[in-house]
Design a protein around this motif. Structure first.
Motif, mmCIF file in Angstrom:
data_model
loop_
_atom_site.group_PDB
_atom_site.id
_atom_site.type_symbol
_atom_site.label_atom_id
_atom_site.label_comp_id
_atom_site.label_asym_id
_atom_site.label_seq_id
_atom_site.Cartn_x
_atom_site.Cartn_y
_atom_site.Cartn_z
ATOM 1 N N GLU A 125 0.893 -1.171 0.000
ATOM 2 C CA GLU A 125 0.000 0.000 0.000
ATOM 3 C C GLU A 125 0.919 1.205 0.000
ATOM 4 O O GLU A 125 1.852 1.269 0.803
ATOM 5 C CB GLU A 125 -0.836 0.028 1.289
ATOM 6 C CG GLU A 125 -1.872 -1.064 1.413
ATOM 7 C CD GLU A 125 -3.050 -0.867 0.465
ATOM 8 O OE1 GLU A 125 -3.346 0.292 0.116
ATOM 9 O OE2 GLU A 125 -3.636 -1.892 0.063
ATOM 10 N N TYR A 126 0.706 2.146 -0.910
ATOM 11 C CA TYR A 126 1.524 3.364 -0.891
ATOM 12 C C TYR A 126 0.621 4.570 -1.112
ATOM 13 O O TYR A 126 -0.618 4.417 -1.137
ATOM 14 C CB TYR A 126 2.672 3.250 -1.900
ATOM 15 C CG TYR A 126 2.297 3.418 -3.361
ATOM 16 C CD1 TYR A 126 1.412 2.558 -3.995
ATOM 17 C CD2 TYR A 126 2.839 4.454 -4.105
ATOM 18 C CE1 TYR A 126 1.093 2.718 -5.334
ATOM 19 C CE2 TYR A 126 2.526 4.623 -5.453
ATOM 20 C CZ TYR A 126 1.645 3.757 -6.049
ATOM 21 O OH TYR A 126 1.321 3.927 -7.363
ATOM 22 N N SER A 127 1.223 5.758 -1.256
ATOM 23 C CA SER A 127 0.411 6.991 -1.265
ATOM 24 C C SER A 127 -0.684 6.993 -2.332
ATOM 25 O O SER A 127 -1.690 7.668 -2.190
ATOM 26 C CB SER A 127 1.320 8.203 -1.460
ATOM 27 O OG SER A 127 2.014 8.066 -2.687
ATOM 28 N N LYS A 128 -0.495 6.206 -3.416
ATOM 29 C CA LYS A 128 -1.487 6.221 -4.499
ATOM 30 C C LYS A 128 -2.448 5.038 -4.425
ATOM 31 O O LYS A 128 -3.220 4.792 -5.353
ATOM 32 C CB LYS A 128 -0.777 6.187 -5.857
ATOM 33 C CG LYS A 128 0.133 7.357 -6.097
ATOM 34 C CD LYS A 128 -0.656 8.598 -6.477
ATOM 35 C CE LYS A 128 0.270 9.779 -6.660
ATOM 36 N NZ LYS A 128 -0.424 11.026 -6.912
#
Ligand code: SF4
Length: 449
Positions: free
Chosen positions: A76-79
């Motif tokens: 899971e990342y910022s986008k």
């Protein structure tokens, strides 16, 4: 469907397997060590619902054989969420990893695949597709990739196209696989090869194809034809079975010998032995019988298992081989220990003469593009002549297919055939420069670091 596809691709890796799916808002994942059939059942498949999924079977070339290195790799990342399945090896992964770690990036695994994930996450582009392309512009080496987010999937093949990747269609859905044997199982239609350097983007807006990388000569891995891919698959535009038969025919033309029978080392030698038999008129026999419940010895990661595996895997009987002059067909010789054990077994059962024939040239150089060949120190043909190897293996004669013979077989005798393959493990002609302009010796040490 992905679960069935992984079944068909089990020969490509037996250490771990995994599937990541999405229902459009949430990502679900199941990854474990072991075989596809051990990991997935009705209950575990219910844990990964959705309308799209990617899967992976792994054998380690870079990074150890542990659960943290199982794929697909998901974050899971910022986008949002992103999962990636990677076939291949990056030659500059360690350099990028060191650089990113110096800037504070934290890695969860030792796989070079995670480097790609970090580059995608760090990209300043807005769209996932652009982030993937900008990240991949920094990496070198081999990659056939599937990337899944909640709302899109991206398939990518590196500019040289080392590893195979094919596109198929199942009713109103698309499918992407390393080999077409997965399509046959799920009854998907084969559409075409995803081209070297091609990026295919699947989203609610449809399917689009891009060629964003600098164009280079395609260099498909010839060893996929010789050993790695399944014979019933169509990759690089031809069916593997037919290519292997042609390799066997060429071998018979180049180094035929008077014999009573030709026998393959199963399974990878079977198609080539049929070709050898058809071209030479020497009868084909199954002189070696394989225990199908034992995995492929070549891709087991531990030395101890590899050696033990020969006896576990193959057996022969008196009635077939006693007093016979035998041609034994193998796809390649790495350390020559397997061949030597097989020859010993055949002699113990009474074989009179053993002529060992190999459907590839001597393996003299390591692979840095996703096949687990060892360094030159362990490759017997790096430091020994064919006569030396013949003596070590205790065969009566030993012959390899020539590089020209291999090219003729791949080209199927066509005058217009354009040879577009990597054959570096035989020729030493590596298609890419090594990082920092390293020489081969330095590169061998570098990948072991
Ligand atoms: Fe394939 Fe050999 Fe090239 Fe590796 S070095 S990609 S195994 S042909």
């Amino acid at each position: 469907m992905v679960y069935l596809g992984l079944h068909a691709l089990q020969h490509r890796g037996q250490e771990s397997a995994g599937i990541v799916s999405t229902d459009g808002t949430t990502t679900y994942m199941r990854r474990e060590m072991g075989l596809v059939s051990d990991i997935f059942n009705e209950e575990t498949l219910r844990e990964i619902p959705g309308y799209a999924a990617i899967g992976h079977v792994r054998y380690s070339t870079a990074g150890s054989s542990t659960i943290k290195n199982a794929q697909p790799f998901a974050v899971e990342y910022s986008k949002g969420s992103l999962a990636i399945a990677h076939n291949g090896n990056l030659t500059n992964a360690k350099i990028i990893r060191d650089e990113l770690q110096n800037y504070g990036s934290i890695f969860q695994s030792t796989m070079d695949t995670e480097v790609i994930v970090h580059l995608i996450a760090l990209s300043h582009e807005n769209l996932t597709l652009d982030r993937v392309i900008s990240g991949l512009k920094r990496v070198e080496g081999s990659y056939s990739l599937l990337i899944l987010t909640d709302r899109e999937m991206i398939a990518v093949r590196d500019p040289h196209g080392f590893r195979p990747l094919v596109l198929g269609r199942l009713r109103d859905a698309f499918a992407v696989s390393s080999e077409t044997c997965a399509f046959d199982l799920i009854e998907a239609d084969y559409l075409r090869e995803i081209e070297p350097g091609e990026v295919v983007h699947f989203s609610e807006n449809g399917v689009r194809s891009y060629f964003p990388f600098k164009k280079v000569e395609p260099r498909r891995c010839i060893f996929e034809y010789i050993y790695f891919a399944r014979p019933d698959s169509r990759i690089f535009g031809r069916t593997v079975y037919h290519v292997r038969k042609a390799l066997g025919r060429e071998l018979a033309r180049e180094s035929g010998v008077d014999a009573d029978m030709v026998i393959p080392i199963p399974d990878s030698g079977i198609s080539a032995a049929i070709g050898y038999s058809q071209a030479s008129g020497v009868p084909f026999e199954m002189g070696l019988i394989r225990n199908h419940y034992v995995g492929r010895t070549f891709i087991e990661p531990k030395e101890s298992i590899r050696h033990f595996g020969v006896k576990l895997k193959l057996n022969t009987d008196h009635e077939t081989v006693k007093g016979k002059r035998i041609v034994v067909i193998d796809d390649s010789v790495v350390r020559a220990t397997t061949g030597r054990k097989i020859i010993t077994m055949l002699r113990q059962r009474g074989a009179k003469e053993i002529h060992f024939r190999v459907t590839s040239p001597p393996t003299r150089f390591p692979c840095f593009y996703g096949i687990d060949t060892p360094s030159r120190a362990e490759l017997i043909a790096s430091s020994h002549t064919v006569d030396d190897i013949n003596e070590y293996m205790t065969s009566d004669t030993l012959r390899y297919l020539s590089i020209d013979g291999m090219k003729r077989a791949i080209g199927n005798g066509s005058d217009t055939f354009q040879y577009s393959f990597c054959d570096a493990c035989f020729s030493g002609d590596y298609p890419t420069r090594f990082p920092w302009g390293m020489e081969l010796e330095q590169m061998e040490l570098f990948v072991k670091r």
